[in-house]
Design a protein around this motif. Structure first.
Motif, short mmCIF file in Angstrom:
data_model
loop_
_atom_site.label_atom_id
_atom_site.label_comp_id
_atom_site.label_asym_id
_atom_site.label_seq_id
_atom_site.Cartn_x
_atom_site.Cartn_y
_atom_site.Cartn_z
N ARG A 108 0.84 -1.21 0.00
CA ARG A 108 0.00 0.00 0.00
C ARG A 108 0.87 1.25 0.00
NH1 ARG A 108 -2.05 3.63 3.86
NH2 ARG A 108 -4.11 4.43 3.34
N GLU A 109 1.88 1.29 0.86
CA GLU A 109 2.78 2.44 0.93
C GLU A 109 3.47 2.70 -0.40
OE1 GLU A 109 5.62 2.36 4.14
OE2 GLU A 109 4.10 1.64 5.54
N LEU A 110 3.94 1.63 -1.05
CA LEU A 110 4.63 1.78 -2.33
C LEU A 110 3.66 2.27 -3.40
CD1 LEU A 110 7.43 1.44 -3.65
CD2 LEU A 110 6.70 -0.86 -4.32
N ARG A 111 2.45 1.74 -3.41
CA ARG A 111 1.45 2.20 -4.38
C ARG A 111 1.12 3.67 -4.17
NH1 ARG A 111 -1.19 1.79 -9.28
NH2 ARG A 111 -3.33 2.51 -9.04
N LEU A 112 0.93 4.07 -2.93
CA LEU A 112 0.62 5.48 -2.65
C LEU A 112 1.79 6.38 -3.03
CD1 LEU A 112 -1.27 5.15 0.75
CD2 LEU A 112 -2.25 5.54 -1.53
N TRP A 130 -6.84 -3.51 0.73
CA TRP A 130 -5.42 -3.77 0.52
C TRP A 130 -5.05 -5.19 0.92
CZ3 TRP A 130 -3.03 -0.55 -2.53
CH2 TRP A 130 -3.53 0.75 -2.66
N GLN A 131 -5.68 -5.68 1.98
CA GLN A 131 -5.42 -7.06 2.42
C GLN A 131 -5.89 -8.06 1.37
OE1 GLN A 131 -7.50 -6.89 6.13
NE2 GLN A 131 -5.81 -5.89 7.19
N GLU A 132 -7.09 -7.84 0.82
CA GLU A 132 -7.61 -8.73 -0.21
C GLU A 132 -6.77 -8.66 -1.48
OE1 GLU A 132 -11.76 -7.81 -0.79
OE2 GLU A 132 -12.20 -8.13 1.33
N ARG A 133 -6.38 -7.45 -1.84
CA ARG A 133 -5.55 -7.29 -3.04
C ARG A 133 -4.21 -7.98 -2.85
NH1 ARG A 133 -4.10 -1.70 -6.27
NH2 ARG A 133 -2.88 -2.73 -7.87
#
Length: 170
Positions: A17-21, A46-49
């Motif tokens: 998530r941090e890298l995507r953001l 984010w957990q499901e992804r």
């Protein structure tokens, strides 16, 4: 610096998530989602992804990991095309500015292509924004070719997403 390139794990959903953001802030014009939209998604998304990216047979995200710190520094995803059966599409390509030029994009690409070849897909495509010259040059150097197709960018219809295919995929 040493880097490991591997498939992401379900447990590192926060880091993903941090890298995507970060990618959405660094290159906001190159993605189909805004930082604001992605930031508003709940942890469950984010957990499901992350679970799907780590374990599905038809999709995967590969990450580059700094061997010393364990931090994610790059990513490259391959997924079934949204509306074209038998086609994989590249999504979410990003390498942190501090480690660009260290061959990570190429390594991520090769791992992702190797994974995509394990699927039933007959073709591998990507969409790149018409003014993303650095990305376009990289993809061309790596063997992707323009198909002649394009579509309006969903966040900025004054620009197009140009389609490229990997002709040696199969």
């Amino acid at each position: 610096m040493a880097f490991i390139v591997r498939r992401t794990t379900a447990e590192e959903w926060r880091e993903f998530r941090e890298l995507r953001l970060e990618a959405l802030l660094d290159s906001p014009n190159n993605y189909g989602q805004t930082h604001e939209q992605a930031s508003a998604l709940p942890d469950e998304y984010w957990q499901e992804r992350a679970q799907s990216n780590a374990s599905a047979d038809d999709r995967a995200f590969h990450v580059a990991v700094d061997d010393a710190s364990g931090k994610l520094v790059g990513m490259w995803g391959v997924f079934p095309h949204f509306d074209r059966p038998g086609v994989c599409i590249v999504l979410g390509v990003y390498v942190q500015p501090a480690v660009r030029g260290m061959d990570l994009a190429r390594r991520l690409m090769h791992e992702s292509i190797a994974f995509a070849r394990t699927t039933d897909a007959k073709e591998l495509l990507l969409l790149v924004r018409d003014d993303n010259y650095r990305g376009r040059r990289f993809y061309e150097r790596e063997g992707f070719e323009f198909t002649g197709l394009a579509e309006p960018h969903n966040l900025d219809p004054t620009h197009e997403l140009v389609e490229m295919r990997y002709p040696t995929f199969r």
